[in-house]
Design an enzyme around this catalytic site. Structure first.
Site, PDB file in Angstrom:
ATOM      1  N   ASN A 288     -35.133  12.263  71.386  1.00 25.43           N
ATOM      2  CA  ASN A 288     -34.726  12.392  69.992  1.00 25.43           C
ATOM      3  C   ASN A 288     -35.935  12.197  69.085  1.00 25.43           C
ATOM      4  OD1 ASN A 288     -33.556  11.992  67.392  1.00 25.43           O
ATOM      5  ND2 ASN A 288     -31.648  11.346  68.349  1.00 25.43           N
TER       6      ASN A 288
ATOM      7  N   ARG B 145     -33.753  28.094  60.242  1.00 29.64           N
ATOM      8  CA  ARG B 145     -33.595  27.896  61.686  1.00 29.64           C
ATOM      9  C   ARG B 145     -33.054  26.484  61.921  1.00 29.64           C
ATOM     10  NH1 ARG B 145     -35.198  25.625  66.068  1.00 29.64           N
ATOM     11  NH2 ARG B 145     -36.466  24.202  64.810  1.00 29.64           N
TER      12      ARG B 145
ATOM     13  N   LYS C 260     -31.973  13.435  58.224  1.00 27.01           N
ATOM     14  CA  LYS C 260     -33.280  12.929  58.641  1.00 27.01           C
ATOM     15  C   LYS C 260     -33.698  11.718  57.812  1.00 27.01           C
ATOM     16  CE  LYS C 260     -34.883  15.969  61.783  1.00 27.01           C
ATOM     17  NZ  LYS C 260     -35.828  15.897  62.891  1.00 27.01           N
TER      18      LYS C 260
ATOM     19  N   GLU D  82     -39.046  21.005  57.705  1.00 26.21           N
ATOM     20  CA  GLU D  82     -37.921  20.867  58.625  1.00 26.21           C
ATOM     21  C   GLU D  82     -37.168  22.186  58.764  1.00 26.21           C
ATOM     22  OE1 GLU D  82     -36.095  18.942  61.451  1.00 26.21           O
ATOM     23  OE2 GLU D  82     -37.444  17.816  60.143  1.00 26.21           O
ATOM     24  N   ASP D  83     -37.047  22.653  60.002  1.00 25.62           N
ATOM     25  CA  ASP D  83     -36.205  23.805  60.339  1.00 25.62           C
ATOM     26  C   ASP D  83     -36.561  25.076  59.577  1.00 25.62           C
ATOM     27  OD1 ASP D  83     -34.920  22.386  62.262  1.00 25.62           O
ATOM     28  OD2 ASP D  83     -33.110  21.994  61.132  1.00 25.62           O
TER      29      ASP D  83
ATOM     30  N   ASN E 227     -31.144  21.657  71.255  1.00 19.59           N
ATOM     31  CA  ASN E 227     -30.036  21.089  70.482  1.00 19.59           C
ATOM     32  C   ASN E 227     -29.188  22.200  69.870  1.00 19.59           C
ATOM     33  OD1 ASN E 227     -30.573  18.260  70.704  1.00 19.59           O
ATOM     34  ND2 ASN E 227     -32.291  18.505  69.297  1.00 19.59           N
TER      35      ASN E 227
ATOM     36  N   ASP F 260     -41.792  18.625  61.608  1.00 22.28           N
ATOM     37  CA  ASP F 260     -41.118  17.816  62.630  1.00 22.28           C
ATOM     38  C   ASP F 260     -40.730  18.646  63.846  1.00 22.28           C
ATOM     39  OD1 ASP F 260     -40.014  15.328  63.565  1.00 22.28           O
ATOM     40  OD2 ASP F 260     -38.045  16.185  63.187  1.00 22.28           O
ATOM     41  N   ASP F 261     -40.326  19.907  63.637  1.00 19.37           N
ATOM     42  CA  ASP F 261     -39.913  20.749  64.757  1.00 19.37           C
ATOM     43  C   ASP F 261     -41.093  21.071  65.668  1.00 19.37           C
ATOM     44  OD1 ASP F 261     -37.139  21.226  63.730  1.00 19.37           O
ATOM     45  OD2 ASP F 261     -38.302  22.061  62.082  1.00 19.37           O
TER      46      ASP F 261
ATOM     47  N   TYR G 206     -26.813  12.667  62.581  1.00 17.48           N
ATOM     48  CA  TYR G 206     -27.727  13.740  62.931  1.00 17.48           C
ATOM     49  C   TYR G 206     -27.185  14.476  64.149  1.00 17.48           C
ATOM     50  CZ  TYR G 206     -31.980  16.375  62.865  1.00 17.48           C
ATOM     51  OH  TYR G 206     -32.854  17.408  62.790  1.00 17.48           O
TER      52      TYR G 206
END
Length: 557
Positions: A460, A161, A179, A251-252, A416, A274-275, A107
């Site tokens: 993290n 993203r 993930k 996610e993203d 990140n 999650d973001d 990751y």
């Protein structure tokens, strides 16, 4: 005599005696040199392997030696992914036994480079499902093409993203794959229950569209009602196929979609972003753990964010929720302790007409300023959190000002990958004379300053989302709520040992991540039963025993 060699139009077939060969070509069944002599005799494996036998432990050791010989981070990433494609038990044994060493190459930060180059390193082995918007109306039937039917955790992205790297289109598949590998390595969610998915709606990244090797849809991104209908069709198809307890992790997704989709679906299915929420929980955990060092409870802090996107807003909202839970003050009142600085300066009431909806709750009646240092001098925060992806934005003047205002300033540079961090731990410790409590989003090495070792904490998300997933699987959760995230954050903060705090670190060591994930899962699972949001019934008498019983251990059977 006619030839028995198949022509190019014919297909080679396997005989019944080739079962051993097919076993070795099936990643979840392959043991490599771990097959015993008896197994080799019974399964038709003789001659397909050299005569030596190696235990799983020995295979892990030799694999790690080979891993360490790889010269570049991307080579190490490709090596591990190739192992997953051919020998999954060994892959998860390597990750579980050497999590701290291998995680950066599964990751963040290396997954960022892997996504940028995903089309070039694509290895023609199915790692998940690629669902194109051109397949609308067929998504439910396409799910049947995946070989596993008992899916309990899905991580899905549209690639808009990716970390701080922007739109990567279909190449964002590296994120769901990475993930879910951590779901297994860090929390023991069985890999057969995990499904990575990329929703291909095109990309606005011209470099991708111009790349002759790009493996995705060569169109600009679809938006609006057509986009929402596609995402909705996927979510409904997943629930229809796998049941109401299947956990869906956004996610993203880009800011323009992430909040809207979460708000649209979080009360209908078992999902979280999650973001927004995972990042929030791990950041809140760092703040909660820091109180054992500073003596300042969360409700007595004053927070300033550099960056006001989905990560920043998610952290800010969960901090406000935590203050609300600790003090019983209204959420609106709790938000008054939290300030945000975006690309146009301080978020405040004078700008309210031009703000995105997720920033409006933090638009307070303060003077507008355009730079971070001025905002610090005016607001006098105790905690500075960076979610801007602007490297070096926490410069010496900024850190020194935070140090002049606080005995132990919180400096969280969470962007990140590593190259996007607002400052390094060495900079934070040096400019604060060792008083800063520092955390980052990507891993950094310990820093020695004036004879003392400081350990930077890595905020993290892997401390949170695997435990959430394990709880969802263990309880058959039908919803994931803000209360779950708060409870997970508290469990993570409680798991930080004193020796880590003594070195200014507010997170546990990654070597202990499976036990940390278990503690998070136990706390969240208890809440699922307490709130009536569990479908695995009746409630187990011994929650820890029950959760441990569903945790996958990579072993040969």
């Amino acid at each position: 005599m006619s030839s028995t060699i198949p022509t190019s139009a014919e297909t080679c077939t396997f005989t019944s005696s080739s079962e051993g060969y097919r076993t070795m070509k099936t990643p979840s069944l392959n043991k490599g040199l771990g097959f015993t002599a008896d197994e080799r005799n019974k399964m038709g494996l003789k001659g397909l392997l050299p005569p030596a036998e190696l235990t799983l432990e020995a295979q892990v050791q030799v694999t790690m030696e080979e891993f360490r010989r790889k010269s570049s981070p991307l080579d190490k990433y490709i090596f591990l992914q190739s192992l997953q494609d051919t020998h999954s038990t060994l892959y998860y044994a390597v990750l579980s036994g050497h999590t701290h060493e291998t995680m950066p190459f599964v990751y963040t930060p290396v997954v960022g480079e892997a996504c940028q180059k995903f089309s070039q390193i694509y290895r023609h082995t199915p790692q998940g499902l690629y669902l194109s918007i051109d397949d609308r109306g067929e998504l439910r039937s396409i799910l049947d093409n995946w070989p596993q039917d008992d899916i309990r955790a899905i991580v899905f992205t549209d690639g808009e993203r990716i970390l701080g790297l922007g739109d990567q289109g279909i190449d964002g598949m590296g994120i769901p794959v990475g993930k879910l590998a951590l779901y297994t390595a860090c929390a023991g969610v069985h890999p057969d229950h995990c499904l990575p998915v990329t929703l291909d709606v095109g990309t606005n990244n011209q470099d991708k569209l111009d790349n002759p090797y790009y493996i995705g849809r060569r169109e600009k991104r679809t938006t609006g009602a057509e986009y929402d209908a596609f995402v909705g069709e996927f979510i409904e198809a997943a629930v229809d196929k796998y049941g109401k307890a299947v956990m869906l992790q956004f996610e993203d997704f880009g800011n323009s979609n992430a909040f809207r989709l979460l708000h649209q679906w979080q009360d209908k299915v078992c999902c979280f972003n999650d973001d927004i929420q995972g990042t929030a929980a791990v950041a809140l955990a760092g703040v909660l753990a820091s109180t054992r060092v500073t003596g300042v409870p969360v409700q007595d802090n004053r927070f300033l964010f550099l960056g006001a996107g989905e990560a920043g807003a998610g952290i800010a909202e969960l901090i406000a929720y935590a203050i609300h839970r600790e003090t019983d003050k209204s959420i609106e009142e709790c938000r008054k302790q939290i300030f945000m600085l975006d690309s146009k300066g301080l978020v405040c009431k004078s700008r309210i007409g031009g703000l995105q909806h997720h920033k409006i709750p933090f638009a307070h009646a303060v003077d507008h300023t355009v730079d971070l240092l001025s905002a610090i001098k005016m607001l006098k925060p105790t905690a500075l959190l960076g979610v801007s992806t602007i490297p070096k934005s926490f410069n010496q003047s900024v850190v020194e000002e935070m140090t002049s205002l606080n005995e132990r300033p919180l400096i969280f540079a969470l962007s990140n990958p590593t190259s996007k961090a607002e400052c390094t731990p060495e900079e934070a410790y040096t400019w604060s004379n060792g008083t800063a409590i520092y955390a980052s989003g990507s891993p950094f090495e310990p820093v020695e300053l004036d004879g003392k070792i400081y350990t930077p904490g890595q905020g993290n998300n892997a401390y949170i989302f695997p435990g959430i997933g394990l709880a969802a699987v263990a309880s058959g959760a039908t919803r994931i709520t803000d209360l779950d995230m708060y409870i997970a954050a508290k469990a993570l903060a409680d798991a930080v040992p004193q020796e880590r705090l003594d070195s200014s670190c507010v997170y546990p060591h990654l070597e202990n991540i499976r036990e940390v994930s278990l503690q998070v899962a136990m706390a969240v699972t208890a809440n699922k039963y307490a709130t009536g949001q569990a479908s695995v019934l009746p409630q187990p008498v011994d929650l820890e025993k029950h959760i441990r019983s569903v945790m996958y251990e990579p072993t040969y059977t």
